[in-house]
Design a protein around this motif. Structure first.
Motif, PDB file in Angstrom:
ATOM      1  N   ARG A  70      -1.894 -31.177 -20.051  1.00 32.88           N
ATOM      2  CA  ARG A  70      -2.644 -30.961 -18.446  1.00 32.88           C
ATOM      3  C   ARG A  70      -4.096 -32.304 -18.281  1.00 32.88           C
ATOM      4  O   ARG A  70      -4.909 -33.137 -19.025  1.00 32.88           O
ATOM      5  N   ARG A  71      -4.988 -31.918 -16.603  1.00 31.47           N
ATOM      6  CA  ARG A  71      -5.614 -33.519 -16.573  1.00 31.47           C
ATOM      7  C   ARG A  71      -7.074 -32.140 -15.956  1.00 31.47           C
ATOM      8  O   ARG A  71      -6.700 -31.659 -14.507  1.00 31.47           O
ATOM      9  N   GLU A  72      -7.805 -31.100 -16.517  1.00 31.95           N
ATOM     10  CA  GLU A  72      -8.786 -30.056 -15.465  1.00 31.95           C
ATOM     11  C   GLU A  72     -10.049 -30.701 -16.124  1.00 31.95           C
ATOM     12  O   GLU A  72     -10.717 -30.963 -16.455  1.00 31.95           O
ATOM     13  N   VAL A  73     -10.943 -30.029 -14.967  1.00 33.25           N
ATOM     14  CA  VAL A  73     -12.228 -30.013 -14.933  1.00 33.25           C
ATOM     15  C   VAL A  73     -12.870 -29.560 -16.259  1.00 33.25           C
ATOM     16  O   VAL A  73     -12.227 -28.347 -16.333  1.00 33.25           O
ATOM     17  N   PRO A  74     -13.475 -30.091 -17.172  1.00 32.69           N
ATOM     18  CA  PRO A  74     -13.748 -29.207 -18.228  1.00 32.69           C
ATOM     19  C   PRO A  74     -14.809 -27.690 -17.806  1.00 32.69           C
ATOM     20  O   PRO A  74     -15.456 -27.952 -16.478  1.00 32.69           O
ATOM     21  N   PRO A  75     -14.859 -26.625 -18.430  1.00 32.51           N
ATOM     22  CA  PRO A  75     -14.656 -26.619 -19.546  1.00 32.51           C
ATOM     23  C   PRO A  75     -12.761 -26.372 -19.494  1.00 32.51           C
ATOM     24  O   PRO A  75     -12.651 -26.604 -21.551  1.00 32.51           O
ATOM     25  N   GLY A  76     -11.991 -26.239 -19.450  1.00 33.83           N
ATOM     26  CA  GLY A  76     -10.196 -26.244 -19.161  1.00 33.83           C
ATOM     27  C   GLY A  76      -9.548 -25.002 -20.124  1.00 33.83           C
ATOM     28  O   GLY A  76      -8.801 -25.382 -19.849  1.00 33.83           O
ATOM     29  N   GLY A  77     -10.084 -25.397 -21.344  1.00 30.21           N
ATOM     30  CA  GLY A  77      -9.499 -25.034 -22.481  1.00 30.21           C
ATOM     31  C   GLY A  77      -8.815 -23.580 -21.964  1.00 30.21           C
ATOM     32  O   GLY A  77      -7.740 -23.139 -22.852  1.00 30.21           O
ATOM     33  N   ARG A  78      -9.721 -22.397 -21.747  1.00 32.54           N
ATOM     34  CA  ARG A  78      -9.045 -21.030 -21.585  1.00 32.54           C
ATOM     35  C   ARG A  78      -8.501 -21.323 -20.319  1.00 32.54           C
ATOM     36  O   ARG A  78      -7.248 -20.214 -20.194  1.00 32.54           O
ATOM     37  N   ARG A  79      -8.543 -21.835 -19.439  1.00 41.44           N
ATOM     38  CA  ARG A  79      -7.859 -21.737 -18.284  1.00 41.44           C
ATOM     39  C   ARG A  79      -6.681 -22.240 -18.215  1.00 41.44           C
ATOM     40  O   ARG A  79      -5.901 -21.759 -18.121  1.00 41.44           O
ATOM     41  N   ALA A  80      -6.899 -23.296 -18.734  1.00 48.02           N
ATOM     42  CA  ALA A  80      -4.418 -23.784 -19.455  1.00 48.02           C
ATOM     43  C   ALA A  80      -4.270 -22.988 -20.070  1.00 48.02           C
ATOM     44  O   ALA A  80      -3.075 -23.106 -20.732  1.00 48.02           O
ATOM     45  N   ALA A  81      -4.982 -21.936 -21.482  1.00 47.42           N
ATOM     46  CA  ALA A  81      -4.419 -21.176 -22.302  1.00 47.42           C
ATOM     47  C   ALA A  81      -3.563 -19.930 -20.775  1.00 47.42           C
ATOM     48  O   ALA A  81      -2.871 -19.783 -21.609  1.00 47.42           O
ATOM     49  N   GLU A  82      -4.534 -19.860 -20.011  1.00 56.43           N
ATOM     50  CA  GLU A  82      -4.245 -19.139 -19.865  1.00 56.43           C
ATOM     51  C   GLU A  82      -3.025 -19.497 -18.486  1.00 56.43           C
ATOM     52  O   GLU A  82      -2.154 -18.106 -18.413  1.00 56.43           O
ATOM     53  N   LEU A  83      -3.284 -20.410 -18.040  1.00 56.77           N
ATOM     54  CA  LEU A  83      -2.059 -20.614 -17.020  1.00 56.77           C
ATOM     55  C   LEU A  83      -0.645 -21.075 -18.079  1.00 56.77           C
ATOM     56  O   LEU A  83       0.708 -21.051 -17.603  1.00 56.77           O
ATOM     57  N   ALA A  84      -0.594 -21.703 -18.912  1.00 60.40           N
ATOM     58  CA  ALA A  84       0.256 -21.690 -20.415  1.00 60.40           C
ATOM     59  C   ALA A  84       0.866 -20.707 -20.346  1.00 60.40           C
ATOM     60  O   ALA A  84       2.179 -19.887 -20.546  1.00 60.40           O
ATOM     61  N   ALA A  85       0.303 -19.158 -21.087  1.00 59.17           N
ATOM     62  CA  ALA A  85       0.472 -17.824 -21.373  1.00 59.17           C
ATOM     63  C   ALA A  85       1.508 -17.055 -19.840  1.00 59.17           C
ATOM     64  O   ALA A  85       2.782 -16.401 -19.811  1.00 59.17           O
ATOM     65  N   ARG A  86       0.744 -17.354 -18.588  1.00 60.87           N
ATOM     66  CA  ARG A  86       1.359 -17.008 -17.694  1.00 60.87           C
ATOM     67  C   ARG A  86       2.670 -17.696 -16.871  1.00 60.87           C
ATOM     68  O   ARG A  86       3.568 -17.021 -16.806  1.00 60.87           O
ATOM     69  N   THR A  87       3.094 -19.205 -17.145  1.00 60.52           N
ATOM     70  CA  THR A  87       3.943 -20.171 -17.091  1.00 60.52           C
ATOM     71  C   THR A  87       5.451 -19.444 -18.120  1.00 60.52           C
ATOM     72  O   THR A  87       6.159 -19.364 -17.845  1.00 60.52           O
ATOM     73  N   LEU A  88       4.484 -19.094 -19.093  1.00 59.81           N
ATOM     74  CA  LEU A  88       5.714 -18.549 -19.652  1.00 59.81           C
ATOM     75  C   LEU A  88       6.498 -17.423 -19.690  1.00 59.81           C
ATOM     76  O   LEU A  88       7.400 -16.774 -20.311  1.00 59.81           O
ATOM     77  N   ALA A  89       5.631 -16.124 -19.244  1.00 61.31           N
ATOM     78  CA  ALA A  89       5.959 -15.278 -18.899  1.00 61.31           C
ATOM     79  C   ALA A  89       6.565 -15.130 -17.856  1.00 61.31           C
ATOM     80  O   ALA A  89       6.796 -13.897 -17.092  1.00 61.31           O
ATOM     81  N   LEU A  90       6.840 -16.247 -17.541  1.00 64.42           N
ATOM     82  CA  LEU A  90       7.351 -15.724 -15.428  1.00 64.42           C
ATOM     83  C   LEU A  90       9.291 -15.846 -15.851  1.00 64.42           C
ATOM     84  O   LEU A  90       8.937 -14.479 -14.918  1.00 64.42           O
ATOM     85  N   PRO A  91      10.244 -15.511 -16.800  1.00 65.48           N
ATOM     86  CA  PRO A  91      11.306 -15.003 -16.686  1.00 65.48           C
ATOM     87  C   PRO A  91      10.824 -13.901 -16.192  1.00 65.48           C
ATOM     88  O   PRO A  91      11.759 -12.997 -16.331  1.00 65.48           O
ATOM     89  N   ASP A  92       9.951 -12.478 -16.948  1.00 66.84           N
ATOM     90  CA  ASP A  92       9.800 -11.232 -16.969  1.00 66.84           C
ATOM     91  C   ASP A  92       8.573 -10.956 -15.636  1.00 66.84           C
ATOM     92  O   ASP A  92       8.072  -9.653 -15.395  1.00 66.84           O
ATOM     93  N   ALA A  93       8.218 -11.480 -15.135  1.00 68.47           N
ATOM     94  CA  ALA A  93       7.239 -11.539 -14.090  1.00 68.47           C
ATOM     95  C   ALA A  93       7.993 -10.682 -12.228  1.00 68.47           C
ATOM     96  O   ALA A  93       9.242 -11.149 -12.576  1.00 68.47           O
ATOM     97  N   GLN A  94       6.983  -9.708 -12.405  1.00 67.53           N
ATOM     98  CA  GLN A  94       7.816  -9.191 -11.057  1.00 67.53           C
ATOM     99  C   GLN A  94       7.325 -10.042  -9.723  1.00 67.53           C
ATOM    100  O   GLN A  94       8.565 -10.176  -8.686  1.00 67.53           O
TER     101      GLN A  94
END
Length: 109
Positions: A70-94
């Motif tokens: 990932r290449r994000e503007v700091p702080p980034g850590g929380r946002r990156a974790a959210e992005l990863a979680a939402r991406t992995l949840a895509l198969p079950d997302a409405q």
């Protein structure tokens, strides 16, 4: 890069392998040929690459790869974790609305 690694890299030659080319772009196989200092010739062939459909990464490995790349503007850590979680949840997302909202709000967090 260290001088030893540069010296090793200078010995590497990349050539096409017909069997590998035949399966591209559906797979990304590779062959490694090594000739040792004693003249012994070794070969290793990988037909099914790691991370491809035939040998997929686990969710944990995908998340680690995402965080590593990932290449994000700091702080980034929380946002990156959210992005990863939402991406992995895509198969079950409405819908992808939550994910796209997070992606388009890069400067707002």
């Amino acid at each position: 890069m260290t001088p030893r690694r540069l010296a090793l890299a200078a010995l590497v030659r990349c050539v096409e392998d017909e069997r590998c080319s035949a399966s591209f772009p559906h797979a990304f196989p590779a062959v490694l040929h090594v000739t040792t200092r004693t003249g012994e010739e070794l070969e290793a062939r990988v037909e099914v690459n790691r991370g491809g459909p035939g040998n997929p990464l686990s969710d944990e490995e995908l998340a680690r790869k995402f965080h590593d790349k990932r290449r994000e503007v700091p702080p980034g850590g929380r946002r990156a974790a959210e992005l990863a979680a939402r991406t992995l949840a895509l198969p079950d997302a409405q819908s992808v609305e939550d994910l796209t909202a997070l992606l388009t709000s890069a400067g707002e967090r």
